[in-house]
Design a protein around this motif. Structure first.
Motif, PDB file in Angstrom:
ATOM      1  N   LEU A  73      31.205  35.298  41.109  1.00 36.27           N
ATOM      2  CA  LEU A  73      31.261  36.751  40.953  1.00 36.27           C
ATOM      3  C   LEU A  73      31.440  37.509  42.255  1.00 36.27           C
ATOM      4  CD1 LEU A  73      28.289  36.878  38.430  1.00 36.27           C
ATOM      5  CD2 LEU A  73      30.699  37.079  37.838  1.00 36.27           C
ATOM      6  N   GLY A  74      32.166  36.903  43.182  1.00 37.29           N
ATOM      7  CA  GLY A  74      32.422  37.598  44.442  1.00 37.29           C
ATOM      8  C   GLY A  74      33.166  38.912  44.253  1.00 37.29           C
ATOM      9  N   ASP A  75      33.942  39.025  43.186  1.00 39.48           N
ATOM     10  CA  ASP A  75      34.659  40.274  42.909  1.00 39.48           C
ATOM     11  C   ASP A  75      33.711  41.463  42.824  1.00 39.48           C
ATOM     12  OD1 ASP A  75      35.538  37.940  40.807  1.00 39.48           O
ATOM     13  OD2 ASP A  75      37.277  38.691  41.920  1.00 39.48           O
ATOM     14  N   TYR A  76      32.536  41.232  42.254  1.00 44.31           N
ATOM     15  CA  TYR A  76      31.558  42.309  42.074  1.00 44.31           C
ATOM     16  C   TYR A  76      30.917  42.722  43.391  1.00 44.31           C
ATOM     17  CZ  TYR A  76      31.874  41.197  37.081  1.00 44.31           C
ATOM     18  OH  TYR A  76      32.334  40.981  35.802  1.00 44.31           O
ATOM     19  N   PHE A  77      31.045  41.866  44.393  1.00 48.22           N
ATOM     20  CA  PHE A  77      30.513  42.168  45.725  1.00 48.22           C
ATOM     21  C   PHE A  77      31.592  42.751  46.638  1.00 48.22           C
ATOM     22  CE2 PHE A  77      27.609  39.166  43.911  1.00 48.22           C
ATOM     23  CZ  PHE A  77      26.371  39.437  44.460  1.00 48.22           C
ATOM     24  N   GLY A  78      32.769  42.994  46.098  1.00 44.79           N
ATOM     25  CA  GLY A  78      33.877  43.501  46.901  1.00 44.79           C
ATOM     26  C   GLY A  78      34.671  42.418  47.592  1.00 44.79           C
ATOM     27  N   ILE A  79      34.392  41.166  47.259  1.00 44.70           N
ATOM     28  CA  ILE A  79      35.136  40.037  47.847  1.00 44.70           C
ATOM     29  C   ILE A  79      36.253  39.676  46.877  1.00 44.70           C
ATOM     30  CG2 ILE A  79      34.946  37.721  48.821  1.00 44.70           C
ATOM     31  CD1 ILE A  79      31.883  38.185  48.950  1.00 44.70           C
ATOM     32  N   LEU A  80      37.388  40.314  47.034  1.00 48.68           N
ATOM     33  CA  LEU A  80      38.472  40.151  46.072  1.00 48.68           C
ATOM     34  C   LEU A  80      39.495  39.129  46.549  1.00 48.68           C
ATOM     35  CD1 LEU A  80      39.108  43.899  45.139  1.00 48.68           C
ATOM     36  CD2 LEU A  80      37.411  42.299  44.234  1.00 48.68           C
ATOM     37  N   MET A  81      40.094  38.454  45.613  1.00 52.16           N
ATOM     38  CA  MET A  81      41.138  37.480  45.920  1.00 52.16           C
ATOM     39  C   MET A  81      42.464  38.208  46.106  1.00 52.16           C
ATOM     40  SD  MET A  81      40.061  34.321  43.422  1.00 52.16           S
ATOM     41  CE  MET A  81      40.780  33.134  44.551  1.00 52.16           C
ATOM     42  N   ASP A  82      43.348  37.597  46.892  1.00 46.24           N
ATOM     43  CA  ASP A  82      44.625  38.240  47.181  1.00 46.24           C
ATOM     44  C   ASP A  82      45.491  38.369  45.940  1.00 46.24           C
ATOM     45  OD1 ASP A  82      43.958  38.521  49.847  1.00 46.24           O
ATOM     46  OD2 ASP A  82      44.758  36.539  50.360  1.00 46.24           O
ATOM     47  N   GLU A  83      45.434  37.365  45.086  1.00 46.37           N
ATOM     48  CA  GLU A  83      46.218  37.384  43.858  1.00 46.37           C
ATOM     49  C   GLU A  83      45.524  36.547  42.797  1.00 46.37           C
ATOM     50  OE1 GLU A  83      49.992  35.812  44.867  1.00 46.37           O
ATOM     51  OE2 GLU A  83      49.247  33.827  45.381  1.00 46.37           O
ATOM     52  N   ILE A  87      32.632  36.391  28.077  1.00 49.53           N
ATOM     53  CA  ILE A  87      34.031  36.599  28.472  1.00 49.53           C
ATOM     54  C   ILE A  87      34.514  37.973  28.073  1.00 49.53           C
ATOM     55  CG2 ILE A  87      36.397  35.847  27.972  1.00 49.53           C
ATOM     56  CD1 ILE A  87      35.276  32.970  27.800  1.00 49.53           C
ATOM     57  N   GLN A  88      34.066  38.456  26.916  1.00 53.86           N
ATOM     58  CA  GLN A  88      34.466  39.781  26.447  1.00 53.86           C
ATOM     59  C   GLN A  88      33.946  40.886  27.371  1.00 53.86           C
ATOM     60  OE1 GLN A  88      36.651  40.201  23.903  1.00 53.86           O
ATOM     61  NE2 GLN A  88      36.678  37.968  23.991  1.00 53.86           N
ATOM     62  N   PHE A  89      32.836  40.650  28.037  1.00 56.32           N
ATOM     63  CA  PHE A  89      32.292  41.625  28.982  1.00 56.32           C
ATOM     64  C   PHE A  89      32.889  41.451  30.375  1.00 56.32           C
ATOM     65  CE2 PHE A  89      29.028  41.809  25.695  1.00 56.32           C
ATOM     66  CZ  PHE A  89      28.721  43.161  25.665  1.00 56.32           C
ATOM     67  N   PHE A 116      21.792  37.401  32.678  1.00 53.99           N
ATOM     68  CA  PHE A 116      21.257  37.673  34.011  1.00 53.99           C
ATOM     69  C   PHE A 116      22.357  37.922  35.026  1.00 53.99           C
ATOM     70  CE2 PHE A 116      20.381  35.761  38.173  1.00 53.99           C
ATOM     71  CZ  PHE A 116      19.367  36.590  38.621  1.00 53.99           C
ATOM     72  N   TRP A 117      23.311  36.985  35.113  1.00 57.91           N
ATOM     73  CA  TRP A 117      24.291  37.157  36.183  1.00 57.91           C
ATOM     74  C   TRP A 117      25.249  38.311  35.921  1.00 57.91           C
ATOM     75  CZ3 TRP A 117      25.295  31.762  34.304  1.00 57.91           C
ATOM     76  CH2 TRP A 117      26.397  31.661  33.460  1.00 57.91           C
ATOM     77  N   ASN A 118      25.484  38.666  34.689  1.00 58.23           N
ATOM     78  CA  ASN A 118      26.323  39.835  34.420  1.00 58.23           C
ATOM     79  C   ASN A 118      25.600  41.133  34.766  1.00 58.23           C
ATOM     80  OD1 ASN A 118      29.124  39.532  33.054  1.00 58.23           O
ATOM     81  ND2 ASN A 118      27.912  37.884  32.154  1.00 58.23           N
ATOM     82  N   VAL A 119      24.322  41.220  34.422  1.00 60.89           N
ATOM     83  CA  VAL A 119      23.547  42.429  34.733  1.00 60.89           C
ATOM     84  C   VAL A 119      23.413  42.603  36.240  1.00 60.89           C
ATOM     85  CG1 VAL A 119      21.261  43.486  34.599  1.00 60.89           C
ATOM     86  CG2 VAL A 119      22.287  42.474  32.561  1.00 60.89           C
ATOM     87  N   VAL A 120      23.056  41.534  36.949  1.00 59.96           N
ATOM     88  CA  VAL A 120      22.871  41.616  38.397  1.00 59.96           C
ATOM     89  C   VAL A 120      24.192  41.927  39.094  1.00 59.96           C
ATOM     90  CG1 VAL A 120      22.252  40.312  40.465  1.00 59.96           C
ATOM     91  CG2 VAL A 120      20.870  40.092  38.394  1.00 59.96           C
ATOM     92  N   ARG A 143      27.823  48.417  41.332  1.00 60.30           N
ATOM     93  CA  ARG A 143      27.578  49.853  41.244  1.00 60.30           C
ATOM     94  C   ARG A 143      26.785  50.387  42.437  1.00 60.30           C
ATOM     95  NH1 ARG A 143      25.291  49.568  36.907  1.00 60.30           N
ATOM     96  NH2 ARG A 143      23.102  49.808  37.476  1.00 60.30           N
ATOM     97  N   THR A 144      25.852  49.599  42.963  1.00 61.76           N
ATOM     98  CA  THR A 144      24.933  50.115  43.987  1.00 61.76           C
ATOM     99  C   THR A 144      25.097  49.469  45.356  1.00 61.76           C
ATOM    100  OG1 THR A 144      23.191  48.491  43.486  1.00 61.76           O
ATOM    101  CG2 THR A 144      23.253  50.522  42.160  1.00 61.76           C
ATOM    102  N   ARG A 145      25.645  48.254  45.426  1.00 59.40           N
ATOM    103  CA  ARG A 145      25.762  47.480  46.668  1.00 59.40           C
ATOM    104  C   ARG A 145      24.384  47.211  47.289  1.00 59.40           C
ATOM    105  NH1 ARG A 145      30.143  45.743  45.060  1.00 59.40           N
ATOM    106  NH2 ARG A 145      32.114  46.669  45.685  1.00 59.40           N
ATOM    107  N   THR A 146      23.363  47.156  46.443  1.00 62.32           N
ATOM    108  CA  THR A 146      22.000  46.955  46.932  1.00 62.32           C
ATOM    109  C   THR A 146      21.817  45.580  47.566  1.00 62.32           C
ATOM    110  OG1 THR A 146      21.113  48.447  45.252  1.00 62.32           O
ATOM    111  CG2 THR A 146      19.569  46.922  46.279  1.00 62.32           C
ATOM    112  N   LEU A 147      22.320  44.539  46.913  1.00 56.39           N
ATOM    113  CA  LEU A 147      22.155  43.191  47.459  1.00 56.39           C
ATOM    114  C   LEU A 147      22.899  43.018  48.775  1.00 56.39           C
ATOM    115  CD1 LEU A 147      22.432  40.996  44.221  1.00 56.39           C
ATOM    116  CD2 LEU A 147      20.380  41.631  45.481  1.00 56.39           C
ATOM    117  N   SER A 148      24.076  43.595  48.863  1.00 53.26           N
ATOM    118  CA  SER A 148      24.846  43.500  50.109  1.00 53.26           C
ATOM    119  C   SER A 148      24.103  44.162  51.260  1.00 53.26           C
ATOM    120  CB  SER A 148      26.222  44.157  49.928  1.00 53.26           C
ATOM    121  OG  SER A 148      27.010  43.441  48.994  1.00 53.26           O
TER     122      SER A 148
END
Length: 237
Positions: free
Chosen positions: A157-167, A216-218, A67-71, A77-82
């Motif tokens: 999974l903030g990375d998938y929402f465009g919330i990236l960590m500095d390092e 993890i592989q995905f 579920f959380w990987n698909v969402v 891809r779409t930024r629909t939730l944002s």
């Protein structure tokens, strides 16, 4: 180094000579008929695979990371939730809240399955109990340490929402394992199974480990791709 075995030569003097054993020739040299499978047979014998609570637990174990990987990929891809929530942070918080609820229900389902089936006398010992306690302490340290190092958005999974960590986070517990949240959770379930002397708990924990390894592989390569895309954008700025 190769192991050396002394074998009887075919000469009348009864001399022996040393020949190397093929240590890397695969498992063809193993006599499987002599393997002691008593524990595995006992584990399977004491596990009721037809119990409805077992099925429910297996479904929750498999469904949650799916579920959380698909969402999360859909959001990337779409930024629909944002757009729906008006903010990538709020969208990430909502998905994280749902993931927490799903994981609570998974833990509940596994606990119900363990309690609905009989204990295994082989596991119902003091040393096994304390080994379970130690695993739960270790698992909790890894899970809590991971959350503190990543924060809420980094964990959920903030990375998938465009919330990236500095390092990239390399401190504890990531200097022990690259996926402390997953393996810490697995250690907790294994500890719970040992404490409860539950054979079905061992089976369910094995399923958790397999599912997490697949997740993890995905997740790993896709997360790396997200950060590579950011690096490419920065080069062209």
């Amino acid at each position: 180094m190769s192991d050396v075995a002394a074998v009887q030569d075919d000469n009348p003097a009864g001399e022996t000579r040393s020949v190397p054993l093929d240590c890397c020739g695969g498992l063809n040299n193993v006599d499987y008929s002599k393997m002691d499978l008593t524990l595995i047979e006992g584990l399977l014998k004491h596990t009721n695979f037809h119990d409805s609570s077992f099925y429910v637990a297996v479904v929750t174990i498999i469904f949650n990371p799916f579920f959380w990987n698909v969402v999360a990929r859909w959001e990337h891809r779409t930024r629909t939730l944002s757009r729906l929530f008006g903010s990538p942070y709020l969208a990430c918080y909502c998905l994280g809240f749902v993931i927490v609820l799903l994981n609570v229900y998974r833990s509940h389902s596994m606990t119900v399955a363990m309690k609905s089936q009989a204990k295994w006398e082989v596991m119902d010992r003091t040393d096994v109990f304390y080994a379970g306690v130690a695993l739960m302490v270790l698992g909790t340290v890894l899970v809590v340490g991971s959350f503190l190092a990543l924060g809420f958005t980094g964990t959920f999974l903030g990375d998938y929402f465009g919330i990236l960590m500095d390092e990239k986070v390399t401190g504890f517990p990531f200097n022990i394992t690259e996926n402390p949240m997953y393996w810490g959770s697995t250690a907790n379930y294994l500890g719970l199974a040992l404490i409860g002397a539950s054979p079905v708990g061992l089976v369910l924990t094995a399923i958790v480990a397999v599912v997490y390894a697949a997740a993890i592989q995905f997740e790993g390569p896709f997360t790396e791709l997200i950060y590579q895309e950011r690096s490419e954008r920065r080069k062209h700025e």
